[in-house]
Write an enzyme that holds these catalytic residues in place. Sequence first.
Site, PDB file in Angstrom:
ATOM      1  N   SER A   7       0.831  -1.203   0.000  1.00 56.77           N
ATOM      2  CA  SER A   7       0.000   0.000   0.000  1.00 56.77           C
ATOM      3  C   SER A   7       0.861   1.247   0.000  1.00 56.77           C
ATOM      4  CB  SER A   7      -0.922   0.017   1.230  1.00 56.77           C
ATOM      5  OG  SER A   7      -0.265   0.579   2.350  1.00 56.77           O
ATOM      6  N   ASP A   8       0.300   2.342  -0.493  1.00 58.21           N
ATOM      7  CA  ASP A   8       0.962   3.628  -0.354  1.00 58.21           C
ATOM      8  C   ASP A   8       0.770   4.113   1.083  1.00 58.21           C
ATOM      9  OD1 ASP A   8       2.427   5.873  -0.986  1.00 58.21           O
ATOM     10  OD2 ASP A   8       1.299   6.311  -2.804  1.00 58.21           O
ATOM     11  N   ALA A   9       1.639   5.034   1.487  1.00 54.37           N
ATOM     12  CA  ALA A   9       1.667   5.459   2.886  1.00 54.37           C
ATOM     13  C   ALA A   9       0.357   6.117   3.290  1.00 54.37           C
ATOM     14  CB  ALA A   9       2.834   6.408   3.128  1.00 54.37           C
TER      15      ALA A   9
END
Length: 965
Positions: free
Chosen positions: A239-241
């Site tokens: 996932s992106d942050a």
Amino acid sequence: MTDHSLPFRDPQLPFARRTDDLLRRLTLDERIAMLHQFAPPVERLGLGAFRTGQEALHGVAWMGTATVFPQAVGLGATWNDELVRRIGEAVGNEVRAKRAEDDRVGLNVWAPTVNLLRHPLWGRSEEGYAEDPALTSAIAVAYTRGLRGDDPRYWRTAPVLKHWLAHNNETDRDTASSSVRPRVLHEYDLRAFRDAVRAGAVAGVMPAYNLVNGRPNHVSPLLDQQLRRWTEQSLVVCSDAGAPSNLVDSEHYFDTHEEATAAALKAGVDSFTDHGQDSAVMTGRIRDALAKGLIDESDIDTAVRRLLALRFSLGEFDPDLDPYAGAADFDTAEHRALAQEAAEQAVVLLKNDGLLPLAPEAGRTVAVVGLLADACKLDWYSGTLLHRSSPLDGLRERYGAENVVFAEGADRVRLKCADGWLQVPDADGEADTARGAEGALDPALLAGRTDLPPLTCGERATELALVDWGGGVLTLRTAEGRYLSVADDGYVRASADEPGGWVVQETFRLEAVEAVGGPKGLAGHDRGHRLLHVGTGGYVTVAADGVKVADAGERVSAALGTVFDVEVTERGEDAVARAAAAADTVIVVAGNDPHINGRETEDRATLDLPPQQERLWRAAHTANPRTVLVLTSAYPYAVTEAAATLPALLWTAHGGQAAGTALARVLAGDVSPAGRLPQTWYASDADLPDLLDYDIIGSRQTYLYFEGTPLYPFGHGLTYSDFTYSAPSAARERDVIRVSLTVTNTGAADADEVAQLYARAVEPADDLPLRKLIGHRRVHLAAGAGERLEFLVPVTELGHWDVAHGRWTVEPGLYELRAGASSADIRGTATVVVEGEPSGPRAVLERGIEAADYDEQRHTVIVDRSKTDGDAVSPAGECGELLFRRCDFGEGARAVTVSAAGQGSVMVTVEGRSVDLAVPGGEGPYDVRTHEAELTVRGVHDVRVALRGGVRLAHLAFVPGKESS
């Protein structure tokens, strides 16, 4: 103590068996812990800690010093796959070397970014390779192969592609939805990811923050329906942050974090990047989702198995066999030479009326001027420079320091308030302690410092360099090169070497207020100014204990800001004009700072060059017609007047540590430029669609569909030599087309040429591209030499996604293959006939029509049919229209059935007959119900659909039955 007798420790066993053995030995808590970005060690089994994510876009980032290569868009401008593969190899080696020194460095690298540069105002354009999927794919395959390494079993690093999917806007990036029709999805956005995954050098992908067709990318069904069907290799989705939390907090797509986490895990997300190194929040959500029955242990095991497979491939459990486990070096002579070679190959010569090359000769003086003339700018994903080469450095080295005149061109100003002049106190030598070995201030030490004294107001004025980066955003810098910055305590200090950071604290705005008396101020106005700090939104205020910005609760009140008179002691254009008049030739270096006005979190507002920089090149040219404009930037500019006025223009992305040396060698003719534009350079903002319009076909975006005249076309770039192309030949060989041609260097200089091959259907239908890149080759040719080039083009490259039948289709007919030096500079053509059956009309009685499979649309947007799968179409305003071409009703239909949710109406028109079906609304936007009305029609006709209100049309079906007489 590690038990080496366990099967997962046995290097003779296949990775799959070892992974399964290790998985079954882990407890549930240990498995759940592995789903966070920072997985803890499992000491009882001898497993170390593991983190997903190490930034390596154009060098090792965020981990101190490393070799800094040109920005990704600059690597795209080289059009050189082999060069980029070598850069990937060097970056991978430096990741390994840094890992040997610091276990915080991860071997799972989050690079490259393969989002297509669809819109030039996208703030993150610097991170992508090109607007074209074929070029982007070729560069991405090369870079990932270098990062991965050649060993058949073990990986040097494990690349993750960013950002899945259709992500080209920073504006509302975590809440905006990209409306992507199937043709654009399959022909454009998916293509950039697909080829790299199929090449076998990609370990996974990172979903983007945005939504696609109304559904967040982190719960996208395409992860399973597309990505994981392209390869049998295990792929990890990271996932992106912060994105897992966005599913609830900003997107409100789910009511609870447990639901959101479960949905992401089931959709295929394996590693959750959220809440920094604190894994407790995410692992707690996973446990709660399990307890509530939203997931089961098999969902957890599926993700952990992929993560363990990744770790096995990186040699974690076989250090004695891992060919990349030995100590590697960074900042080697080879890497320094490679950085310079890349910077040289990335330079694009846009225009040259014969002024260049500018060979050094006795008595020749060169003026290098401009706001970036003595700059070596880094971006958010750069490493820390070990070496620095600005244009001024490079030109002094190449032409001799005594022959180079310099003027930055910043306005010199002093700020006065009621209490005196703004002044920077002496730092008592503290600034000197922060200087590195080469005398440059270390931004990691200076930015945000609170131990330096804040600015004050007094009798002694400090002269500051004011640079307006466009849109009224400016920086202020002392003569010593220290930028005014604001630390966490709110005080203003001269404490930064460069603008930077996630929230830039070095940018300000001057806001004019009514006259307060005193000397003429900025731009000759008898007015005062308040100084707004952009990073905090607070106004600068002079207080007894120093200059600071207003507290958070006071930032909305401009009245709290101190009013300053701005006294201009020297205008930048005056200094530039003096330098230009004193030199034989002028090099104006303009462009952007990658942390200001266009970067992650911030899109650009315009293609225009900032007005201050426009004034500088005009002042230089007025003083000296022999003026060259060098644009050093992360994105294109609409420099129409400069292109018409100046004898020579060049563009390069920020070129990393060797940028200045490379530029000087190109200007001097030591290297013939051969970079090519990876993006269309448009003539004005009027040529651009809306930033959030992702329908490149309907809005005629990118070189594929653009029907206007660009300032500079995709693939454009000049050299210091001349090249001729023989007439290409094309022959069909089963599933490929072999295209051959000879390129000859007919000029006097050894040089590179980038041969480009494009295709188009001679009689295009269904909005096929006007031109499409199907091959490219960068070759070096000595003067007078030629080389025979061959391109093997899969016949499928001539195809498109057939929405009528839901498949990839190559229509039979005549295709033109066009070879040349750019998409607009075609030197020769060949034709090839593709045989076969045409796809034919839509068989609507058998398949019906998916609403999103339209041929044309007006004022509609694609939305999610359900939270897990499917598309629907809704009006973008009060009313929207869809067109479906060539629908075959056979012997006849007697009724139409629409499947729709929401509330509104659907009008279906065929052969002049219309029926209007009311959709009264159900129990929410996903409550799709069917509605039927009589409609008799036979034969082949277009179908038009009008959507009104809040209707969400999913599907049209037609009931067979002969048309009544």
